[in-house]
Design a protein around this motif. Structure first.
Motif, PDB file in Angstrom:
ATOM      1  N   LEU A 171       0.480  -1.228   0.104  1.00 31.34           N
ATOM      2  CA  LEU A 171       0.206   0.062  -0.244  1.00 31.34           C
ATOM      3  C   LEU A 171       0.994   1.289  -0.018  1.00 31.34           C
ATOM      4  O   LEU A 171       0.819   2.345  -0.358  1.00 31.34           O
ATOM      5  CB  LEU A 171      -0.529  -0.066   1.657  1.00 31.34           C
ATOM      6  CG  LEU A 171      -2.074  -0.728   1.295  1.00 31.34           C
ATOM      7  CD1 LEU A 171      -2.962  -0.783   2.807  1.00 31.34           C
ATOM      8  CD2 LEU A 171      -3.486  -0.067   0.083  1.00 31.34           C
ATOM      9  N   LEU A 172       2.026   1.238   0.648  1.00 34.41           N
ATOM     10  CA  LEU A 172       2.615   2.610   0.939  1.00 34.41           C
ATOM     11  C   LEU A 172       3.473   3.183  -0.130  1.00 34.41           C
ATOM     12  O   LEU A 172       3.848   3.355  -0.199  1.00 34.41           O
ATOM     13  CB  LEU A 172       3.774   2.226   2.155  1.00 34.41           C
ATOM     14  CG  LEU A 172       3.307   1.984   3.234  1.00 34.41           C
ATOM     15  CD1 LEU A 172       4.161   2.134   4.888  1.00 34.41           C
ATOM     16  CD2 LEU A 172       1.795   3.565   3.633  1.00 34.41           C
ATOM     17  N   GLN A 173       3.948   1.432  -0.828  1.00 31.48           N
ATOM     18  CA  GLN A 173       4.773   1.531  -2.775  1.00 31.48           C
ATOM     19  C   GLN A 173       4.118   2.522  -3.089  1.00 31.48           C
ATOM     20  O   GLN A 173       4.482   2.676  -4.504  1.00 31.48           O
ATOM     21  CB  GLN A 173       5.099   0.456  -2.862  1.00 31.48           C
ATOM     22  CG  GLN A 173       6.675   0.040  -1.720  1.00 31.48           C
ATOM     23  CD  GLN A 173       7.603  -1.344  -2.303  1.00 31.48           C
ATOM     24  OE1 GLN A 173       6.662  -2.162  -2.416  1.00 31.48           O
ATOM     25  NE2 GLN A 173       7.940  -2.023  -1.812  1.00 31.48           N
ATOM     26  N   ARG A 174       2.295   2.199  -2.830  1.00 33.92           N
ATOM     27  CA  ARG A 174       2.031   2.962  -4.787  1.00 33.92           C
ATOM     28  C   ARG A 174       2.158   4.151  -4.418  1.00 33.92           C
ATOM     29  O   ARG A 174       2.377   5.186  -3.478  1.00 33.92           O
ATOM     30  CB  ARG A 174       0.255   2.703  -4.185  1.00 33.92           C
ATOM     31  CG  ARG A 174       0.305   1.567  -4.238  1.00 33.92           C
ATOM     32  CD  ARG A 174      -1.717   1.992  -3.925  1.00 33.92           C
ATOM     33  NE  ARG A 174      -1.839   2.523  -2.614  1.00 33.92           N
ATOM     34  CZ  ARG A 174      -3.168   2.631  -1.955  1.00 33.92           C
ATOM     35  NH1 ARG A 174      -4.399   1.903  -2.913  1.00 33.92           N
ATOM     36  NH2 ARG A 174      -3.232   3.445  -1.187  1.00 33.92           N
ATOM     37  N   SER A 175       1.910   5.340  -5.442  1.00 36.44           N
ATOM     38  CA  SER A 175       2.394   7.076  -5.565  1.00 36.44           C
ATOM     39  C   SER A 175       1.662   8.144  -4.890  1.00 36.44           C
ATOM     40  O   SER A 175       2.485   8.577  -4.512  1.00 36.44           O
ATOM     41  CB  SER A 175       2.257   7.199  -7.456  1.00 36.44           C
ATOM     42  OG  SER A 175       0.989   7.010  -7.728  1.00 36.44           O
ATOM     43  N   GLU A 176       0.260   6.897  -4.802  1.00 36.69           N
ATOM     44  CA  GLU A 176      -0.377   7.558  -3.871  1.00 36.69           C
ATOM     45  C   GLU A 176      -0.089   7.714  -2.080  1.00 36.69           C
ATOM     46  O   GLU A 176      -0.622   8.242  -1.457  1.00 36.69           O
ATOM     47  CB  GLU A 176      -1.993   7.720  -4.419  1.00 36.69           C
ATOM     48  CG  GLU A 176      -2.647   6.126  -4.025  1.00 36.69           C
ATOM     49  CD  GLU A 176      -2.710   5.342  -5.321  1.00 36.69           C
ATOM     50  OE1 GLU A 176      -3.292   4.089  -5.239  1.00 36.69           O
ATOM     51  OE2 GLU A 176      -1.474   5.760  -6.799  1.00 36.69           O
ATOM     52  N   GLY A 177       0.074   6.267  -2.238  1.00 34.90           N
ATOM     53  CA  GLY A 177       0.299   5.977  -0.632  1.00 34.90           C
ATOM     54  C   GLY A 177      -1.115   5.578  -0.096  1.00 34.90           C
ATOM     55  O   GLY A 177      -1.437   4.364  -0.764  1.00 34.90           O
ATOM     56  N   ALA A 178      -1.044   5.398   0.942  1.00 34.22           N
ATOM     57  CA  ALA A 178      -1.877   5.298   1.565  1.00 34.22           C
ATOM     58  C   ALA A 178      -2.167   5.925   3.697  1.00 34.22           C
ATOM     59  O   ALA A 178      -0.795   6.379   4.007  1.00 34.22           O
ATOM     60  CB  ALA A 178      -1.873   3.187   2.831  1.00 34.22           C
ATOM     61  N   SER A 179      -3.465   5.536   3.739  1.00 34.32           N
ATOM     62  CA  SER A 179      -4.216   6.437   4.714  1.00 34.32           C
ATOM     63  C   SER A 179      -3.666   5.518   5.444  1.00 34.32           C
ATOM     64  O   SER A 179      -4.217   4.465   5.745  1.00 34.32           O
ATOM     65  CB  SER A 179      -4.946   7.489   5.110  1.00 34.32           C
ATOM     66  OG  SER A 179      -6.252   6.306   5.015  1.00 34.32           O
ATOM     67  N   ILE A 180      -3.876   6.329   7.141  1.00 34.67           N
ATOM     68  CA  ILE A 180      -3.705   5.081   8.587  1.00 34.67           C
ATOM     69  C   ILE A 180      -4.989   4.295   8.609  1.00 34.67           C
ATOM     70  O   ILE A 180      -5.608   3.715   8.653  1.00 34.67           O
ATOM     71  CB  ILE A 180      -3.936   5.597  10.416  1.00 34.67           C
ATOM     72  CG1 ILE A 180      -2.645   6.517  10.582  1.00 34.67           C
ATOM     73  CG2 ILE A 180      -4.121   5.549  11.233  1.00 34.67           C
ATOM     74  CD1 ILE A 180      -1.652   5.708  10.257  1.00 34.67           C
ATOM     75  N   ALA A 181      -6.704   6.109   7.910  1.00 33.43           N
ATOM     76  CA  ALA A 181      -7.930   4.640   7.983  1.00 33.43           C
ATOM     77  C   ALA A 181      -8.096   3.603   7.079  1.00 33.43           C
ATOM     78  O   ALA A 181      -8.296   2.437   7.569  1.00 33.43           O
ATOM     79  CB  ALA A 181      -8.815   5.988   8.132  1.00 33.43           C
ATOM     80  N   GLU A 182      -7.121   3.743   5.923  1.00 34.66           N
ATOM     81  CA  GLU A 182      -6.652   2.800   4.191  1.00 34.66           C
ATOM     82  C   GLU A 182      -6.398   1.520   5.452  1.00 34.66           C
ATOM     83  O   GLU A 182      -6.436   0.103   4.726  1.00 34.66           O
ATOM     84  CB  GLU A 182      -6.060   3.395   3.452  1.00 34.66           C
ATOM     85  CG  GLU A 182      -7.227   4.184   2.954  1.00 34.66           C
ATOM     86  CD  GLU A 182      -5.915   4.980   1.738  1.00 34.66           C
ATOM     87  OE1 GLU A 182      -4.505   4.937   1.864  1.00 34.66           O
ATOM     88  OE2 GLU A 182      -7.115   5.851   1.030  1.00 34.66           O
TER      89      GLU A 182
END
Length: 185
Positions: free
Chosen positions: A127-138
């Protein structure tokens, strides 16, 4: 050369061969008043010295000071000379032993831990490697973890254990968003 008793000679030669020139433990059978008398005479001659014991190293105690600390005995340069041992030789040998120990510890391979595939950590990393990243909720929705656990995994496991650079930025619509800096991989 001063006149030494057999006990004094034994204490000093054993101490000269120990790391940090510790005179403790005293020879077997030397206890109580005999030990106190012998050590007191050696301190008066300048052959032994009382120093604070390093309790973390487990140094043996000569006596307790009453405030939770203790002292141990160390042979002095004069004590080494009294038994015919050159202090420079002892210090050189100690330095050589320390250098060998340092080289042995530096040669130990340092393994960088890697996440196992198929785990929640691996899913979070994806998830964190995606260009948009990830929020804590995700991350919470994906893993079922509590928000503080997700933040702890990011700061503890990813940043400290795996050495990944995690970047965070606040976005108006998603809140704080985390992503892994691709240069740190």
């Amino acid at each position: 050369m001063p006149k030494l008793t057999a006990t004094q000679t034994l204490i000093l030669t054993c101490a000269a061969n120990r790391p940090d020139n510790l005179a403790m433990p005293l020879p077997e059978g030397l206890h109580g008043a005999a030990a106190k008398t012998s050590v007191s005479n050696m301190i008066a001659q300048g052959w032994l010295e009382e120093v604070d014991a390093d309790m973390r190293k487990g140094e043996p105690l000569w006596r307790e000071t009453g405030d939770g600390h203790g002292t141990t005995l160390v042979v002095t340069d004069a004590g080494m000379l009294a038994v015919g041992i050159e202090p420079v030789v002892v210090k050189t040998m100690a330095a050589v032993r320390n250098r060998v120990a340092e080289k042995a510890s530096s040669k130990a391979p340092t393994l960088t831990p890697t996440p196992r595939s198929g785990t929640k950590q691996a899913e979070v990393i994806t998830l964190l490697q995606r260009s948009e990243g990830a929020s804590i909720a995700e991350i919470v929705a994906l893993t079922g973890w509590a928000p503080h656990s997700a933040r702890g995994m990011i700061s503890g496991v990813l940043s400290k254990k795996f050495g990944l650079a995690v970047i965070s930025a606040k976005q108006a619509d998603r809140g704080r968003v985390y992503r892994i800096d691709q240069q740190s991989i």
